[in-house]
Design a protein around this motif. Structure first.
Motif, PDB file in Angstrom:
ATOM      1  N   ASP A  32       2.999  12.179  -0.096  1.00  0.00           N
ATOM      2  CA  ASP A  32       4.339  12.280  -0.656  1.00  0.00           C
ATOM      3  C   ASP A  32       4.322  12.492  -2.155  1.00  0.00           C
ATOM      4  O   ASP A  32       3.437  11.980  -2.847  1.00  0.00           O
ATOM      5  N   VAL A  34       5.277  11.416  -5.766  1.00  0.00           N
ATOM      6  CA  VAL A  34       5.482  10.091  -6.355  1.00  0.00           C
ATOM      7  C   VAL A  34       5.893  10.282  -7.800  1.00  0.00           C
ATOM      8  O   VAL A  34       5.380  11.177  -8.488  1.00  0.00           O
ATOM      9  N   ALA A  50       6.157  12.804 -12.632  1.00  0.00           N
ATOM     10  CA  ALA A  50       6.045  12.949 -11.186  1.00  0.00           C
ATOM     11  C   ALA A  50       4.790  13.724 -10.843  1.00  0.00           C
ATOM     12  O   ALA A  50       4.335  14.573 -11.627  1.00  0.00           O
ATOM     13  N   ALA A  97       8.234   5.414  -7.519  1.00  0.00           N
ATOM     14  CA  ALA A  97       9.090   5.828  -6.418  1.00  0.00           C
ATOM     15  C   ALA A  97       8.387   6.912  -5.620  1.00  0.00           C
ATOM     16  O   ALA A  97       7.663   7.734  -6.187  1.00  0.00           O
ATOM     17  N   ALA A  98       8.604   6.919  -4.314  1.00  0.00           N
ATOM     18  CA  ALA A  98       8.012   7.925  -3.439  1.00  0.00           C
ATOM     19  C   ALA A  98       9.104   8.565  -2.595  1.00  0.00           C
ATOM     20  O   ALA A  98      10.100   7.910  -2.257  1.00  0.00           O
ATOM     21  N   GLY A  99       8.911   9.819  -2.265  1.00  0.00           N
ATOM     22  CA  GLY A  99       9.912  10.496  -1.459  1.00  0.00           C
ATOM     23  C   GLY A  99       9.362  11.756  -0.849  1.00  0.00           C
ATOM     24  O   GLY A  99       8.147  11.936  -0.769  1.00  0.00           O
ATOM     25  N   TYR A 109      14.012  10.435  -4.296  1.00  0.00           N
ATOM     26  CA  TYR A 109      13.028   9.424  -3.941  1.00  0.00           C
ATOM     27  C   TYR A 109      13.693   8.321  -3.119  1.00  0.00           C
ATOM     28  O   TYR A 109      14.726   7.783  -3.487  1.00  0.00           O
ATOM     29  N   TRP A 112      11.115   2.591  -3.496  1.00  0.00           N
ATOM     30  CA  TRP A 112      10.943   2.157  -4.875  1.00  0.00           C
ATOM     31  C   TRP A 112      10.137   0.874  -4.959  1.00  0.00           C
ATOM     32  O   TRP A 112      10.265  -0.009  -4.085  1.00  0.00           O
TER      33      TRP A 112
END
Length: 122
Positions: A32, A34, A50, A97-99, A109, A112
């Motif tokens: 992902d 981040v 990011a 944060a990841a998304g 994202y 968290w």
């Protein structure tokens, strides 16, 4: 579903360095995008840096470009934020944060960390 734990904050003098760590738990963390965001006292949360899907393009806010470096260690499920030449303006709570979308926008994202405090004394 990714879960995140961020750490590494502390008190440092202006000009010093810190390295923040974001550990991702089982899920697609290693794949992902981040990001790191920060929230200075009394201000809105703002984008810092990011890293995209592996091998990972990177992007930075203008205010940290040339001083901060984001990187990923897939073997450790970890993303780092190396912060050099810290200034008092960098004082903030820092969140990883990841998304699913590589972006500088908060809404990209989904997951968290709890945040880690960075304080830079002048």
């Amino acid at each position: 579903q990714a879960r995140l734990r961020d750490s590494g904050g502390g008190l440092v003098q202006a000009g010093g360095s810190l390295r923040l760590t974001c550990v991702g738990f089982p899920g697609t963390f290693n794949l992902d995008p981040v990001a790191w965001f920060r929230q200075p006292p009394g201000k809105e949360r703002e984008f810092v840096a990011a890293i995209g899907r592996s091998p990972g393009p990177t992007t930075y806010a203008d205010s940290v470009k040339g001083r901060f470096t984001i990187s990923r260690d897939k073997a450790k499920n970890t993303v780092y934020l190396q912060m050099n030449s810290l200034q008092s303006e960098d004082t903030a709570i820092y969140f990883c944060a990841a998304g699913h979308y590589y972006s500088n926008l908060r809404e990209s994202y989904d997951f968290w960390g709890q945040g880690t405090q960075v304080t830079v004394s002048s």
